[in-house]
Motif scaffolding. Structure first.
Motif, PDB file in Angstrom:
ATOM      1  N   THR A  73       0.781  -1.692   0.198  1.00  0.00           N
ATOM      2  CA  THR A  73      -0.090  -0.296   0.089  1.00  0.00           C
ATOM      3  C   THR A  73       1.258   1.299  -0.263  1.00  0.00           C
ATOM      4  O   THR A  73       0.499   1.946  -0.769  1.00  0.00           O
ATOM      5  N   VAL A 102      -5.531   0.178  -7.327  1.00  0.00           N
ATOM      6  CA  VAL A 102      -5.620  -0.387  -6.311  1.00  0.00           C
ATOM      7  C   VAL A 102      -5.260   0.161  -5.433  1.00  0.00           C
ATOM      8  O   VAL A 102      -5.317   0.453  -4.153  1.00  0.00           O
ATOM      9  N   THR A 105      -5.009   3.007  -2.969  1.00  0.00           N
ATOM     10  CA  THR A 105      -6.485   3.060  -2.819  1.00  0.00           C
ATOM     11  C   THR A 105      -6.577   2.671  -1.241  1.00  0.00           C
ATOM     12  O   THR A 105      -7.544   3.382  -0.488  1.00  0.00           O
ATOM     13  N   MET A 106      -5.794   1.531  -0.963  1.00  0.00           N
ATOM     14  CA  MET A 106      -5.503   0.665  -0.292  1.00  0.00           C
ATOM     15  C   MET A 106      -4.612   0.940   1.383  1.00  0.00           C
ATOM     16  O   MET A 106      -5.397   0.442   2.429  1.00  0.00           O
ATOM     17  N   PHE A 188     -12.666  -1.252  -1.180  1.00  0.00           N
ATOM     18  CA  PHE A 188     -11.123  -1.257  -0.980  1.00  0.00           C
ATOM     19  C   PHE A 188     -10.487  -1.263   0.147  1.00  0.00           C
ATOM     20  O   PHE A 188      -9.560  -1.979   0.803  1.00  0.00           O
ATOM     21  N   LEU A 189     -11.462  -0.268   1.138  1.00  0.00           N
ATOM     22  CA  LEU A 189     -10.570   0.032   2.324  1.00  0.00           C
ATOM     23  C   LEU A 189     -11.041  -1.175   3.277  1.00  0.00           C
ATOM     24  O   LEU A 189     -10.607  -1.329   4.136  1.00  0.00           O
ATOM     25  N   LEU A 191     -11.378  -3.741   2.294  1.00  0.00           N
ATOM     26  CA  LEU A 191     -10.286  -5.823   1.679  1.00  0.00           C
ATOM     27  C   LEU A 191      -8.847  -4.972   2.860  1.00  0.00           C
ATOM     28  O   LEU A 191      -8.328  -5.626   3.272  1.00  0.00           O
ATOM     29  N   SER A 192      -8.396  -3.504   2.470  1.00  0.00           N
ATOM     30  CA  SER A 192      -7.247  -3.214   3.353  1.00  0.00           C
ATOM     31  C   SER A 192      -6.870  -3.521   4.609  1.00  0.00           C
ATOM     32  O   SER A 192      -5.978  -4.246   5.096  1.00  0.00           O
TER      33      SER A 192
END
Length: 322
Positions: A73, A102, A105-106, A188-189, A191-192
């Motif tokens: 990230t 991506v 974003t994460m 994506f938040l 998922l992170s």
């Protein structure tokens, strides 16, 4: 982002320079989310050292997941959001373009179009009145500068006005892949934050592993990335060396202490002197991990047209000392 912001106004399109600096306002819900995602990771960072001393609350699975997610990230921000999407330091094939966006974003520093619009605006007005996060905003006295550094570090995030993406990032507004990632920022938040936790739980076959991975590879990792990135906005515009010429008010500086955790972003003076350059650390001994990753991508054929520093161009930008 509203439909009007994406599609533009009907009839003839205004010139970008004529568009307003800001467009739209953050909702109260967005501000509440900002407070949570600024304070929760910060509290996790503050708690990290005492928690590490507690037996069983930091294992090798947590360490590996933390390192992997920090690299993925963090480099997503520096290589993807910053050097690629914002400044066009290289061109990338579509899968790499999507992956880098991506990854950035994460990092949970905001959706890509808004991040890029803010940063391009910052460069256009660096340390001037319309810079969204200049530490010199309130003056040059010690109290004013202390207030300004806090503003540049994180205070500016809570302003209601958004930088106008139609003015500062029209290329990304027109890109369907970037718009898809923008619209699905919350996914994506999640998922992170919870992806590493799920992996930690599966590897250890326990809820305990899920919780510790969420703490270390989720909250602590996000908190550290946030404050390293924000330190480039604050510390690297006040302290450090300025061996290269920038605009009159631009005080971007090199701070060597942040070079490794920021993956080379803290060689900030050269970056403001030559924003599209793919390498920020151009002098001997200046470690620039982001530039090395771009070099590897280029060797693999995934990116091309990389704007590497040229000796004559760099020397022309150096401050001449008597």
């Amino acid at each position: 982002m509203t439909a009007g912001e994406i599609e533009g106004t009907a009839g003839r399109k205004p010139r970008r320079a004529q568009l307003p600096l800001t467009y739209g306002r953050k909702s109260s819900t967005e501000i509440a989310f900002l407070w949570f995602f600024v304070t929760a990771p910060l509290l996790a960072v503050a708690a990290a050292i005492p928690v590490a001393w507690i037996g069983g609350w930091l294992g090798w699975t947590d360490v590996v997941l933390f390192v992997v997610m920090y690299l993925f990230t963090g480099l997503g921000v520096t290589v993807g959001f910053h050097r690629y999407l914002t400044h066009g330091a290289f061109k990338a094939k579509r899968p790499m373009r999507i992956l880098l966006t991506v990854a950035g974003t994460m990092a949970i520093e905001g959706a890509p179009i808004r991040w890029v619009a803010d940063h391009r605006r910052h460069h256009q007005f660096s340390d001037e009145e319309n810079d969204p996060h200049s530490p010199w905003r309130f003056g040059e006295s010690v109290p004013a500068l202390a207030k300004g550094m806090l503003w540049a570090h994180m205070g500016w995030l809570f302003t209601r006005e958004n930088s106008n993406s139609r003015r500062f990032a029209p290329d990304l507004v027109a890109d369907r892949d970037i718009r898809f990632i923008q619209r699905n920022f919350v996914a994506f938040l999640l998922l992170s934050l919870f992806g590493p936790a799920v992996v930690g739980g599966l590897v250890t076959q326990s809820w305990h592993g899920f919780v510790t991975a969420y703490f270390w590879a989720g909250l602590v990792r996000v908190g550290l990335i946030h404050h390293v990135t924000w330190s480039v906005n604050s510390v690297c515009h006040v302290l450090g060396e300025r061996p290269f010429r920038t605009t009159l008010k631009d005080r971007a500086s090199n701070v060597w202490l942040l070079a490794i955790p920021s993956f080379g972003e803290s060689w900030h003076n050269l970056h403001h002197a030559d924003p599209t350059c793919a390498r920020h650390g151009v002098d001997p001994g200046q470690i620039d991990i982001s530039a090395r990753l771009i070099w590897l991508f280029e060797k693999a054929g995934w990116v091309w047209d990389v704007k590497w520093p040229k000796e004559k161009r760099i020397d022309a930008k150096r401050v001449v000392t008597q």
